[in-house]
Design a protein around this motif. Structure first.
Motif, PDB file in Angstrom:
ATOM      1  N   VAL A  94      -9.037   6.374  -5.369  1.00  9.80           N
ATOM      2  CA  VAL A  94      -8.089   7.424  -5.008  1.00  9.80           C
ATOM      3  C   VAL A  94      -7.684   8.236  -6.238  1.00  9.80           C
ATOM      4  O   VAL A  94      -7.559   9.467  -6.175  1.00  9.80           O
ATOM      5  CB  VAL A  94      -6.845   6.819  -4.320  1.00  9.80           C
ATOM      6  CG1 VAL A  94      -5.749   7.861  -4.176  1.00  9.80           C
ATOM      7  CG2 VAL A  94      -7.222   6.260  -2.956  1.00  9.80           C
ATOM      8  N   THR A  95      -7.504   7.558  -7.362  1.00  6.73           N
ATOM      9  CA  THR A  95      -7.103   8.252  -8.595  1.00  6.73           C
ATOM     10  C   THR A  95      -8.152   9.274  -9.009  1.00  6.73           C
ATOM     11  O   THR A  95      -7.826  10.401  -9.401  1.00  6.73           O
ATOM     12  CB  THR A  95      -6.882   7.234  -9.732  1.00  6.73           C
ATOM     13  OG1 THR A  95      -5.864   6.316  -9.343  1.00  6.73           O
ATOM     14  CG2 THR A  95      -6.455   7.942 -11.014  1.00  6.73           C
ATOM     15  N   ILE A 102      -0.246   5.407 -13.829  1.00 10.82           N
ATOM     16  CA  ILE A 102       0.376   4.200 -14.376  1.00 10.82           C
ATOM     17  C   ILE A 102       0.860   3.333 -13.225  1.00 10.82           C
ATOM     18  O   ILE A 102       1.570   3.799 -12.334  1.00 10.82           O
ATOM     19  CB  ILE A 102       1.554   4.563 -15.311  1.00 10.82           C
ATOM     20  CG1 ILE A 102       1.029   5.338 -16.525  1.00 10.82           C
ATOM     21  CG2 ILE A 102       2.294   3.309 -15.761  1.00 10.82           C
ATOM     22  CD1 ILE A 102       2.113   5.877 -17.436  1.00 10.82           C
ATOM     23  N   ILE A 103       0.458   2.074 -13.245  1.00  9.55           N
ATOM     24  CA  ILE A 103       0.904   1.112 -12.238  1.00  9.55           C
ATOM     25  C   ILE A 103       1.970   0.225 -12.876  1.00  9.55           C
ATOM     26  O   ILE A 103       1.740  -0.389 -13.925  1.00  9.55           O
ATOM     27  CB  ILE A 103      -0.257   0.266 -11.705  1.00  9.55           C
ATOM     28  CG1 ILE A 103      -1.354   1.168 -11.132  1.00  9.55           C
ATOM     29  CG2 ILE A 103       0.232  -0.712 -10.636  1.00  9.55           C
ATOM     30  CD1 ILE A 103      -2.607   0.424 -10.694  1.00  9.55           C
ATOM     31  N   PRO A 128      -5.077  -2.682 -11.208  1.00  9.47           N
ATOM     32  CA  PRO A 128      -5.415  -1.758 -10.113  1.00  9.47           C
ATOM     33  C   PRO A 128      -6.433  -2.372  -9.153  1.00  9.47           C
ATOM     34  O   PRO A 128      -7.301  -3.158  -9.543  1.00  9.47           O
ATOM     35  CB  PRO A 128      -6.013  -0.554 -10.838  1.00  9.47           C
ATOM     36  CG  PRO A 128      -6.591  -1.132 -12.086  1.00  9.47           C
ATOM     37  CD  PRO A 128      -5.653  -2.234 -12.496  1.00  9.47           C
ATOM     38  N   SER A 129      -6.316  -1.983  -7.895  1.00  8.38           N
ATOM     39  CA  SER A 129      -7.309  -2.372  -6.900  1.00  8.38           C
ATOM     40  C   SER A 129      -8.466  -1.381  -6.956  1.00  8.38           C
ATOM     41  O   SER A 129      -8.380  -0.321  -7.587  1.00  8.38           O
ATOM     42  CB  SER A 129      -6.691  -2.368  -5.502  1.00  8.38           C
ATOM     43  OG  SER A 129      -6.329  -1.046  -5.129  1.00  8.38           O
ATOM     44  N   ARG A 130      -9.539  -1.702  -6.261  1.00  3.53           N
ATOM     45  CA  ARG A 130     -10.668  -0.779  -6.181  1.00  3.53           C
ATOM     46  C   ARG A 130     -10.225   0.534  -5.540  1.00  3.53           C
ATOM     47  O   ARG A 130     -10.626   1.623  -5.971  1.00  3.53           O
ATOM     48  CB  ARG A 130     -11.798  -1.417  -5.375  1.00  3.53           C
ATOM     49  CG  ARG A 130     -13.022  -0.525  -5.236  1.00  3.53           C
ATOM     50  CD  ARG A 130     -14.101  -1.235  -4.434  1.00  3.53           C
ATOM     51  NE  ARG A 130     -15.264  -0.386  -4.256  1.00  3.53           N
ATOM     52  CZ  ARG A 130     -16.339  -0.735  -3.572  1.00  3.53           C
ATOM     53  NH1 ARG A 130     -16.409  -1.936  -3.007  1.00  3.53           N
ATOM     54  NH2 ARG A 130     -17.359   0.099  -3.455  1.00  3.53           N
ATOM     55  N   ALA A 190       0.827  -1.214   0.000  1.00  2.00           N
ATOM     56  CA  ALA A 190       0.000   0.000   0.000  1.00  2.00           C
ATOM     57  C   ALA A 190       0.850   1.248   0.000  1.00  2.00           C
ATOM     58  O   ALA A 190       1.727   1.422   0.819  1.00  2.00           O
ATOM     59  CB  ALA A 190      -0.924   0.015   1.222  1.00  2.00           C
ATOM     60  N   ALA A 191       0.612   2.120  -0.969  1.00  2.00           N
ATOM     61  CA  ALA A 191       1.292   3.414  -1.003  1.00  2.00           C
ATOM     62  C   ALA A 191       0.421   4.446  -0.297  1.00  2.00           C
ATOM     63  O   ALA A 191      -0.804   4.386  -0.337  1.00  2.00           O
ATOM     64  CB  ALA A 191       1.544   3.845  -2.448  1.00  2.00           C
TER      65      ALA A 191
END
Length: 235
Positions: free
Chosen positions: A194-195, A213-214, A187-189, A154-155
């Motif tokens: 958050v984005t 970008i992940i 990506p997670s939910r 987690a960031a």
């Protein structure tokens, strides 16, 4: 090579330093290149043999220089702090050289070019990091900053820090990037939610979030390519 021969006893064509002078660095094997850097082996062992053990210290060969930290490197017999630091610096130089070449090819409208530029810096990290890439009105990359370093999964994303930095750099467009240590960039939910919040905050300040970008393991996920910055159904 005969293992009972020292490096000095080998012919010039088999001694890494001399071989490099004669044929160029491209003629050296991975182990020979490392041996030129570390210069000496351990007692009773040639530097080339020590280099082979460094390459075999993990499953990824040369990537061990990036993935093993100083503490892990010094657990290899014959590697002290000096050699470990030398190896880490070589790995960092390799990343920066690759990054410098790619920077000229970074195009705001091309998520692939941005992902390629940051891939080697981010895909080896054991923790999630959040990177902010900032662009001017001509879509040129002008600056970058690590905004947060999270745990292994987690960031810590702060819209306030993102836009404070973007305003300081007079950025017009921004792209945020973070890595998934698992190697899977899907990506997670929470990533999606958050984005969207970050994008909405930027619209108030007239600083446009162009992409998130992940970075995975030689893979990436672009919110822009997948057209989900505005999409509600994917949550």
């Amino acid at each position: 090579m005969q293992k009972n021969m020292t490096v000095k006893e080998l012919p010039d064509t088999e001694r890494p330093y001399e071989k490099c002078l004669m044929y160029g660095a491209e003629a050296l094997t991975d182990a020979e290149l490392i041996s030129v850097i570390i210069r000496t082996g351990s007692r009773g062992e040639r530097c080339v043999d020590l280099a082979h053990r460094i390459l075999n210290a993990g499953p990824d060969g040369l990537l061990n220089l990036l993935q093993l930290d100083v503490k892990q490197l010094t657990k290899i017999h014959g590697i002290g702090n000096v050699k470990a630091v030398q190896l880490k610096c070589v790995g960092e130089l390799a990343k920066r050289i690759a990054s410098t070449r790619r920077r000229q090819q970074v195009v705001l409208e091309s998520p692939e070019s941005i992902a390629s530029y940051y891939m080697e810096r981010m895909r080896h990290k054991a923790q999630e990091i959040l990177m902010l890439a900032m662009f001017d009105s001509k879509s040129m990359l002008i600056s970058e900053k690590v905004i947060s370093v999270g745990t292994s999964n987690a960031a810590l994303i702060s819209a306030r820090e993102i836009y404070r930095t973007a305003l300081q750099e007079q950025a017009v467009y921004i792209v945020i990037l973070h890595n998934h240590p698992s190697g899977n960039p899907e990506p997670s939910r929470e990533d999606i939610q958050v984005t969207r919040k970050i994008k909405q905050s930027g619209e108030i300040l007239d600083i446009l979030l162009m992409d998130h970008i992940i970075i995975g393991d030689n893979r990436y996920f672009s919110f822009r390519e997948q057209d989900i910055l505005f999409e509600k159904g994917r949550e």
